[in-house]
Design a protein around this motif. Structure first.
Motif, PDB file in Angstrom:
ATOM      1  N   GLY A 187      73.121  19.817  40.759  1.00  0.00           N
ATOM      2  CA  GLY A 187      73.685  19.336  39.514  1.00  0.00           C
ATOM      3  C   GLY A 187      72.605  19.057  38.487  1.00  0.00           C
ATOM      4  N   TYR A 188      73.044  18.586  37.353  1.00  0.00           N
ATOM      5  CA  TYR A 188      72.182  18.373  36.193  1.00  0.00           C
ATOM      6  C   TYR A 188      70.959  17.513  36.521  1.00  0.00           C
ATOM      7  N   ASN A 189      71.185  16.349  37.142  1.00  0.00           N
ATOM      8  CA  ASN A 189      70.084  15.421  37.405  1.00  0.00           C
ATOM      9  C   ASN A 189      69.056  16.005  38.362  1.00  0.00           C
ATOM     10  N   ALA A 194      63.778  18.403  39.297  1.00  0.00           N
ATOM     11  CA  ALA A 194      63.102  19.452  40.061  1.00  0.00           C
ATOM     12  C   ALA A 194      62.245  20.342  39.164  1.00  0.00           C
ATOM     13  N   LYS A 195      62.707  20.609  37.950  1.00  0.00           N
ATOM     14  CA  LYS A 195      61.917  21.497  37.081  1.00  0.00           C
ATOM     15  C   LYS A 195      60.606  20.836  36.648  1.00  0.00           C
ATOM     16  N   TYR A 196      60.640  19.519  36.459  1.00  0.00           N
ATOM     17  CA  TYR A 196      59.398  18.837  36.091  1.00  0.00           C
ATOM     18  C   TYR A 196      58.460  18.671  37.291  1.00  0.00           C
ATOM     19  N   PHE A 197      59.041  18.474  38.476  1.00  0.00           N
ATOM     20  CA  PHE A 197      58.210  18.460  39.682  1.00  0.00           C
ATOM     21  C   PHE A 197      57.535  19.818  39.868  1.00  0.00           C
ATOM     22  N   HIS A 212      66.177  27.774  34.868  1.00  0.00           N
ATOM     23  CA  HIS A 212      67.388  28.585  34.704  1.00  0.00           C
ATOM     24  C   HIS A 212      68.627  27.800  35.126  1.00  0.00           C
ATOM     25  N   LEU A 213      68.559  27.161  36.291  1.00  0.00           N
ATOM     26  CA  LEU A 213      69.707  26.384  36.782  1.00  0.00           C
ATOM     27  C   LEU A 213      70.034  25.221  35.844  1.00  0.00           C
ATOM     28  N   PHE A 214      68.983  24.581  35.319  1.00  0.00           N
ATOM     29  CA  PHE A 214      69.196  23.457  34.405  1.00  0.00           C
ATOM     30  C   PHE A 214      69.889  23.913  33.129  1.00  0.00           C
ATOM     31  N   GLU A 215      69.419  25.015  32.557  1.00  0.00           N
ATOM     32  CA  GLU A 215      70.023  25.506  31.316  1.00  0.00           C
ATOM     33  C   GLU A 215      71.472  25.924  31.533  1.00  0.00           C
ATOM     34  N   ARG A 220      77.198  24.464  30.767  1.00  0.00           N
ATOM     35  CA  ARG A 220      78.516  24.195  31.361  1.00  0.00           C
ATOM     36  C   ARG A 220      79.035  22.821  30.940  1.00  0.00           C
ATOM     37  N   ILE A 221      78.164  21.819  30.966  1.00  0.00           N
ATOM     38  CA  ILE A 221      78.558  20.462  30.597  1.00  0.00           C
ATOM     39  C   ILE A 221      78.865  20.367  29.103  1.00  0.00           C
TER      40      ILE A 221
END
Length: 226
Positions: A187-189, A194-197, A212-215, A220-221
């Motif tokens: 999910g979003y959080n 994860a992208k910053y890690f 990609h998953l975050f965008e 979607r949200i």
């Protein structure tokens, strides 16, 4: 508080936060200081280690929770958290101390955990209507008169030493922390953290994947509110 009993009255002394805080400062605060916590403010405590900020918060469940569940209102929960300074806050502004140090709240931390009670509390909670409340062990029952507060804070100290400290140290290792974040519910959080890690740890393939998953999740949200 005055309580009437068969034609006469007696005083019942109810414990308040100042009395509980006094025991916390006497029993738990020295343990936190001995184990690296730099800023120990009774109920709110922080430790800065490399890229991590350890957070330990102590809170009473309060009157509303007490009325709904049956727990005494001064019963205690202890929240743990680790805030990673390379993950920027998205919405909530992080409070800063007098020297500019970050003072995140537990709910703002990227990884969160609870301390758990090791005491036998059955005599207090066996009569609860809700089975879930009878079975929970993330709350310490505090007697209204405070008669068991020393025992409670001693047990919190033991739980911190036995379990909390291990959790903090494990997740101060960024590989372990990243693995735990990747195991969280999709999910979003999760994708945001994860992208910053991945960026910080220079895992470029994972950075591309989580970006990609975050965008995708963000689109979607956003579409839900159009």
């Amino acid at each position: 508080i005055i309580v009437g009993i068969k034609g006469f009255q007696r005083w019942i002394t109810m414990i308040g936060s100042p009395e509980i805080n006094k025991v916390i400062r006497k029993v738990l605060s020295p343990v936190l200081k001995e184990n690296g916590f730099n800023k120990v403010n009774t109920r709110n405590n922080w430790c800065w280690i490399d890229q991590c900020i350890w957070v330990l918060e102590i809170g009473a469940v309060g009157k509303y929770f007490s009325d709904v569940t049956g727990w005494s209102p001064m019963s205690i929960q202890v929240g743990l958290g680790i805030y990673y300074v390379f993950v920027p806050p998205e919405e909530d502004e992080i409070k800063k101390g007098t020297n500019g140090e970050l003072l995140p709240k537990q709910h703002q931390c990227h990884l969160q955990e609870q301390l758990y009670c090791k005491l036998d509390q059955s005599k207090y909670i066996n009569n609860f209507d809700n089975p879930a409340e009878r079975n929970r062990n993330d709350i310490w029952w505090v007697e209204p008169d405070g008669s068991n507060i020393d025992e409670v804070i001693l047990d919190i100290s033991k739980s911190f030493i036995d379990d909390g400290l291990k959790w903090y140290k494990n997740n101060t290792d960024l590989e372990t922390a990243f693995a735990n974040i990747e195991n969280q519910h999709n999910g979003y959080n999760k994708y945001y953290k994860a992208k910053y890690f991945a960026e910080h740890m220079r895992y470029n393939m994972k950075l591309d994947m989580y970006n990609h998953l975050f965008e995708q999740e963000k689109k979607r949200i956003d579409a839900l509110f159009k």
